[in-house]
Design a protein around this motif. Structure first.
Motif, PDB file in Angstrom:
ATOM      1  N   SER A 199     -28.347  26.607 -65.608  1.00 13.58           N
ATOM      2  CA  SER A 199     -28.794  25.237 -65.317  1.00 13.58           C
ATOM      3  C   SER A 199     -29.783  25.175 -64.163  1.00 13.58           C
ATOM      4  O   SER A 199     -30.537  24.202 -64.045  1.00 13.58           O
ATOM      5  N   GLY A 200     -29.806  26.210 -63.299  1.00  7.90           N
ATOM      6  CA  GLY A 200     -30.728  26.196 -62.174  1.00  7.90           C
ATOM      7  C   GLY A 200     -32.185  26.251 -62.566  1.00  7.90           C
ATOM      8  O   GLY A 200     -33.055  25.897 -61.760  1.00  7.90           O
ATOM      9  N   SER A 210     -25.528  23.819 -61.370  1.00 12.26           N
ATOM     10  CA  SER A 210     -25.293  25.178 -60.883  1.00 12.26           C
ATOM     11  C   SER A 210     -24.286  25.201 -59.727  1.00 12.26           C
ATOM     12  O   SER A 210     -23.634  26.230 -59.490  1.00 12.26           O
ATOM     13  N   TYR A 211     -24.133  24.061 -59.022  1.00 10.98           N
ATOM     14  CA  TYR A 211     -23.171  24.013 -57.920  1.00 10.98           C
ATOM     15  C   TYR A 211     -21.725  23.997 -58.416  1.00 10.98           C
ATOM     16  O   TYR A 211     -20.798  24.165 -57.618  1.00 10.98           O
ATOM     17  N   ALA A 212     -21.531  23.781 -59.715  1.00  7.10           N
ATOM     18  CA  ALA A 212     -20.180  23.836 -60.277  1.00  7.10           C
ATOM     19  C   ALA A 212     -19.803  25.244 -60.719  1.00  7.10           C
ATOM     20  O   ALA A 212     -18.638  25.489 -61.052  1.00  7.10           O
ATOM     21  N   LEU A 213     -20.763  26.186 -60.717  1.00  6.58           N
ATOM     22  CA  LEU A 213     -20.514  27.521 -61.255  1.00  6.58           C
ATOM     23  C   LEU A 213     -19.462  28.282 -60.452  1.00  6.58           C
ATOM     24  O   LEU A 213     -18.445  28.724 -60.995  1.00  6.58           O
ATOM     25  N   PHE A 214     -19.669  28.452 -59.157  1.00  2.00           N
ATOM     26  CA  PHE A 214     -18.756  29.260 -58.360  1.00  2.00           C
ATOM     27  C   PHE A 214     -17.387  28.611 -58.185  1.00  2.00           C
ATOM     28  O   PHE A 214     -16.373  29.326 -58.206  1.00  2.00           O
ATOM     29  N   PRO A 215     -17.272  27.283 -58.027  1.00  2.00           N
ATOM     30  CA  PRO A 215     -15.922  26.697 -58.049  1.00  2.00           C
ATOM     31  C   PRO A 215     -15.183  26.960 -59.357  1.00  2.00           C
ATOM     32  O   PRO A 215     -13.975  27.224 -59.351  1.00  2.00           O
ATOM     33  N   PHE A 216     -15.895  26.905 -60.485  1.00  2.00           N
ATOM     34  CA  PHE A 216     -15.253  27.167 -61.772  1.00  2.00           C
ATOM     35  C   PHE A 216     -14.844  28.630 -61.889  1.00  2.00           C
ATOM     36  O   PHE A 216     -13.752  28.952 -62.385  1.00  2.00           O
ATOM     37  N   LEU A 217     -15.687  29.544 -61.427  1.00  2.00           N
ATOM     38  CA  LEU A 217     -15.330  30.968 -61.423  1.00  2.00           C
ATOM     39  C   LEU A 217     -14.118  31.228 -60.538  1.00  2.00           C
ATOM     40  O   LEU A 217     -13.238  32.031 -60.878  1.00  2.00           O
ATOM     41  N   LEU A 218     -14.060  30.535 -59.404  1.00  2.00           N
ATOM     42  CA  LEU A 218     -12.928  30.697 -58.495  1.00  2.00           C
ATOM     43  C   LEU A 218     -11.645  30.217 -59.155  1.00  2.00           C
ATOM     44  O   LEU A 218     -10.589  30.855 -59.014  1.00  2.00           O
ATOM     45  N   PHE A 267     -21.235  30.525 -53.266  1.00  2.00           N
ATOM     46  CA  PHE A 267     -22.558  30.335 -53.856  1.00  2.00           C
ATOM     47  C   PHE A 267     -23.651  30.398 -52.790  1.00  2.00           C
ATOM     48  O   PHE A 267     -24.697  31.025 -52.984  1.00  2.00           O
ATOM     49  N   GLY A 268     -23.386  29.755 -51.645  1.00  2.00           N
ATOM     50  CA  GLY A 268     -24.363  29.779 -50.560  1.00  2.00           C
ATOM     51  C   GLY A 268     -24.591  31.184 -50.032  1.00  2.00           C
ATOM     52  O   GLY A 268     -25.738  31.577 -49.751  1.00  2.00           O
ATOM     53  N   LEU A 269     -23.519  31.961 -49.886  1.00  2.00           N
ATOM     54  CA  LEU A 269     -23.664  33.345 -49.424  1.00  2.00           C
ATOM     55  C   LEU A 269     -24.398  34.200 -50.454  1.00  2.00           C
ATOM     56  O   LEU A 269     -25.183  35.081 -50.096  1.00  2.00           O
ATOM     57  N   PHE A 270     -24.140  33.918 -51.743  1.00  2.00           N
ATOM     58  CA  PHE A 270     -24.847  34.636 -52.809  1.00  2.00           C
ATOM     59  C   PHE A 270     -26.350  34.340 -52.758  1.00  2.00           C
ATOM     60  O   PHE A 270     -27.179  35.253 -52.847  1.00  2.00           O
ATOM     61  N   VAL A 271     -26.697  33.067 -52.598  1.00  2.00           N
ATOM     62  CA  VAL A 271     -28.121  32.684 -52.510  1.00  2.00           C
ATOM     63  C   VAL A 271     -28.761  33.315 -51.273  1.00  2.00           C
ATOM     64  O   VAL A 271     -29.901  33.798 -51.324  1.00  2.00           O
ATOM     65  N   LEU A 272     -28.029  33.323 -50.155  1.00  2.00           N
ATOM     66  CA  LEU A 272     -28.555  33.926 -48.931  1.00  2.00           C
ATOM     67  C   LEU A 272     -28.810  35.417 -49.119  1.00  2.00           C
ATOM     68  O   LEU A 272     -29.878  35.928 -48.745  1.00  2.00           O
ATOM     69  N   ALA A 273     -27.848  36.117 -49.701  1.00  2.00           N
ATOM     70  CA  ALA A 273     -28.014  37.559 -49.924  1.00  2.00           C
ATOM     71  C   ALA A 273     -29.169  37.838 -50.875  1.00  2.00           C
ATOM     72  O   ALA A 273     -29.933  38.789 -50.680  1.00  2.00           O
ATOM     73  N   THR A 274     -29.316  36.989 -51.897  1.00  2.00           N
ATOM     74  CA  THR A 274     -30.430  37.166 -52.836  1.00  2.00           C
ATOM     75  C   THR A 274     -31.764  36.954 -52.145  1.00  2.00           C
ATOM     76  O   THR A 274     -32.729  37.695 -52.377  1.00  2.00           O
ATOM     77  N   SER A 275     -31.838  35.946 -51.268  1.00  2.00           N
ATOM     78  CA  SER A 275     -33.082  35.668 -50.546  1.00  2.00           C
ATOM     79  C   SER A 275     -33.447  36.800 -49.600  1.00  2.00           C
ATOM     80  O   SER A 275     -34.613  37.201 -49.499  1.00  2.00           O
ATOM     81  N   LEU A 276     -32.453  37.348 -48.912  1.00  2.00           N
ATOM     82  CA  LEU A 276     -32.720  38.405 -47.941  1.00  2.00           C
ATOM     83  C   LEU A 276     -33.010  39.746 -48.603  1.00  2.00           C
ATOM     84  O   LEU A 276     -33.591  40.635 -47.969  1.00  2.00           O
ATOM     85  N   SER A 277     -32.614  39.908 -49.861  1.00  2.00           N
ATOM     86  CA  SER A 277     -32.823  41.191 -50.537  1.00  2.00           C
ATOM     87  C   SER A 277     -34.299  41.501 -50.747  1.00  2.00           C
ATOM     88  O   SER A 277     -34.660  42.655 -50.986  1.00  2.00           O
ATOM     89  N   PHE A 278     -35.165  40.477 -50.666  1.00  2.00           N
ATOM     90  CA  PHE A 278     -36.601  40.697 -50.872  1.00  2.00           C
ATOM     91  C   PHE A 278     -37.310  41.091 -49.569  1.00  2.00           C
ATOM     92  O   PHE A 278     -38.507  41.374 -49.589  1.00  2.00           O
ATOM     93  N   LEU A 279     -36.596  41.101 -48.454  1.00  2.00           N
ATOM     94  CA  LEU A 279     -37.215  41.397 -47.167  1.00  2.00           C
ATOM     95  C   LEU A 279     -37.098  42.878 -46.824  1.00  2.00           C
ATOM     96  O   LEU A 279     -36.170  43.562 -47.267  1.00  2.00           O
ATOM     97  N   ASN A 280     -38.025  43.342 -46.010  1.00  2.00           N
ATOM     98  CA  ASN A 280     -37.924  44.683 -45.451  1.00  2.00           C
ATOM     99  C   ASN A 280     -36.898  44.666 -44.309  1.00  2.00           C
ATOM    100  O   ASN A 280     -36.705  43.624 -43.666  1.00  2.00           O
ATOM    101  N   PRO A 281     -36.251  45.808 -44.036  1.00  2.00           N
ATOM    102  CA  PRO A 281     -35.247  45.827 -42.961  1.00  2.00           C
ATOM    103  C   PRO A 281     -35.780  45.343 -41.615  1.00  2.00           C
ATOM    104  O   PRO A 281     -35.052  44.693 -40.856  1.00  2.00           O
ATOM    105  N   THR A 282     -37.032  45.635 -41.303  1.00  2.00           N
ATOM    106  CA  THR A 282     -37.590  45.208 -40.015  1.00  2.00           C
ATOM    107  C   THR A 282     -37.749  43.692 -39.938  1.00  2.00           C
ATOM    108  O   THR A 282     -37.725  43.118 -38.840  1.00  2.00           O
ATOM    109  N   GLN A 283     -37.903  43.028 -41.090  1.00  2.00           N
ATOM    110  CA  GLN A 283     -38.088  41.579 -41.086  1.00  2.00           C
ATOM    111  C   GLN A 283     -36.813  40.816 -40.750  1.00  2.00           C
ATOM    112  O   GLN A 283     -36.878  39.634 -40.407  1.00  2.00           O
ATOM    113  N   PHE A 284     -35.667  41.483 -40.843  1.00  4.86           N
ATOM    114  CA  PHE A 284     -34.415  40.811 -40.507  1.00  4.86           C
ATOM    115  C   PHE A 284     -34.372  40.368 -39.046  1.00  4.86           C
ATOM    116  O   PHE A 284     -33.638  39.445 -38.696  1.00  4.86           O
ATOM    117  N   PHE A 285     -35.137  41.055 -38.187  1.00  2.00           N
ATOM    118  CA  PHE A 285     -35.092  40.773 -36.763  1.00  2.00           C
ATOM    119  C   PHE A 285     -36.140  39.751 -36.330  1.00  2.00           C
ATOM    120  O   PHE A 285     -36.247  39.463 -35.134  1.00  2.00           O
TER     121      PHE A 285
END
Length: 323
Positions: A199-200, A210-218, A267-285
Motif C-alpha cells: 500500500s505504500g 502501511s502503518y497497519a502492517l507491523f501491528p498486524f504482524l505483531l 515500523f519506524g525502526l525498519f524505515v530508519l534502518a532502510t534509510s541509513l543502509s544507503f549511507l557510507n559509514p563515514t556519513q553516519f557521523f
C-alpha cells in the motif's frame, strides 16, 4: 547484487536459526534431521508455488489484462486472495500433510511435533523466497531477514489445527471443519499482509494502510506463540480479565493501542534502518545524520516502551484476578 553463494547464505541461515530456536523451545520434539527434511520440502514447495503462480497468470492473461488489474489496490487484493495466498498456503499445506499421511501411522507424532513440521515447511518456503529475491536484487538482505518469521506466522493456524486433529487422533465433525477453516484464515492473513506491504506505493490516503502492517504482524506473532503454548499444555497469556463489559472493552482498547504503538515503533525502526543502509559509514557521523538518527530512535523507542508498560499493566491486572 550480492557475490556468488552469499545470496544462498543469507537466504537459508536466518530461517534455519529460527527453526533451531523453536526446536530447543519445545520439549519432546522430533529429531532435528526430520525437521530439516520438512525444511527442504518447504523450499521445494516454494519453487512449486512459483511455477503454479506463473501458470495461473499466463492462463489468466488469456481472459483479462492481469497486469493492468494490479495497478489499483483492489486488483492487488484480488490477486493475493485468488492466486498468491491460496497457491502458497496450499503448497505449504501439501508439503506437511503429504509426508504426514505416511509417517503418522508409524511414528504417532505429538501435536507439538506436527506444529513444528508446519513451521519447518514455512521456514523452508521462506528460504526459497529469500533466495529468489536476493538473486534478482529485488529486496535487501535486511528486508529479507526481518521477514523471516512471516510465513511461519501465516501457517500457524492450520499447523495448530493439524496438530489437534491428527496428533490427538480426533476425527469429530468439528475437528474435520477446523483444518479447512484454519487454512482459509491463513490465506486471508497472507493476502492482507501482502496488500498492506504494497500500500505504500499508492497515493494518500491508501498509503496510510502501511502503518497497519507491523501491528498486524505483531498480532500474528502473538497468535503463533499462544497456539504453541496451548499445544504444550501451558496456560495462555491472559490480557483481557475484566469482569464487566465496560472493563473488557477498555482492556481490548488498550491491547489495540499497545499493538499500534509497538508495531509502528518497529515500523519506524525498519524505515530508519532502510534509510541509513544507503549511507557510507563515514556519513553516519555527519551532524544532521546523527541528529536525525537519534531523534527517530528516541521517538520509536518511546513508543515501544509505552506499549510494553501497557502490556505489563494488563498482565499484572490479569494475574491479580486469576491468582
Amino acid at each position: 547484487m550480492l557475490p556468488p553463494y552469499t545470496e544462498l547464505f543469507w537466504a537459508a541461515i536466518p530461517p534455519l536459526l529460527l527453526l533451531v530456536y523453536y526446536y530447543y523451545r519445545v520439549s519432546s520434539t522430533p529429531s532435528l534431521m526430520r525437521l530439516l527434511f520438512f525444511f527442504i520440502l518447504g523450499a521445494i514447495s516454494g519453487f512449486l508455488a512459483l511455477s503454479l503462480e506463473w501458470v495461473f497468470e499466463t492462463v489468466a492473461n488469456y481472459f483479462v489484462d492481469w497486469q493492468r488489474i494490479q495497478r489499483v489496490i483492489a486488483g492487488v487484493a484480488l490477486r493475493q486472495l485468488v492466486e498468491v495466498g491460496p497457491i502458497e498456503e496450499g503448497c505449504k499445506f501439501v508439503a506437511v500433510i503429504g509426508p504426514l499421511y505416511f509417517l503418522q501411522r508409524r511414528y504417532r507424532f505429538r501435536p507439538t511435533s506436527i506444529f513444528l513440521f508446519s513451521i519447518a515447511v514455512a521456514l523452508g518456503f521462506t528460504a526459497e523466497e529469500n533466495w529468489i529475491y536476493l538473486l534478482h536484487g529485488t529486496a535487501s538482505t535486511f528486508e529479507r531477514v526481518i521477514s523471516t518469521p512471516v510465513h511461519a506466522m501465516f501457517s500457524a493456524p492450520w499447523g495448530y489445527a493439524l496438530g489437534v486433529s491428527v496428533g490427538f487422533s480426533i476425527y469429530s465433525h468439528r475437528c474435520r471443519q477446523l483444518v479447512p477453516k484454519a487454512w482459509l484464515n491463513a490465506v486471508i492473513c497472507h493476502a492482507l499482509v501482502n496488500v498492506l506491504s504494497m500500500s505504500g506505493r499508492y497515493p494518500v490516503p491508501l498509503r496510510f494502510l502501511s502503518y497497519a502492517l507491523f501491528p498486524f504482524l505483531l498480532w500474528m506473532l502473538w497468535r503463533l506463540e499462544q497456539l504453541l503454548r496451548r499445544l504444550q499444555g501451558k496456560l495462555p497469556v491472559t490480557l483481557i480479565s475484566g469482569s464487566t463489559p465496560k472493563q473488557r472493552f477498555r482492556q481490548r482498547a488498550l491491547v489495540l493501542l499497545a499493538l499500534l504503538l509497538a508495531g509502528n515503533a518497529m515500523f519506524g525502526l525498519f524505515v530508519l534502518a532502510t534509510s541509513l543502509s544507503f549511507l557510507n559509514p563515514t556519513q553516519f557521523f555527519y551532524p544532521d545524520v546523527m541528529s536525525f538518527t537519534l531523534s527517530r530512535l528516541l521517538l520509536n523507542l518511546s513508543f515501544g516502551l509505552l506499549a510494553w508498560v501497557i502490556y505489563c499493566s494488563l498482565r499484572r491486572s490479569a494475574q491479580r484476578r486469576y491468582f
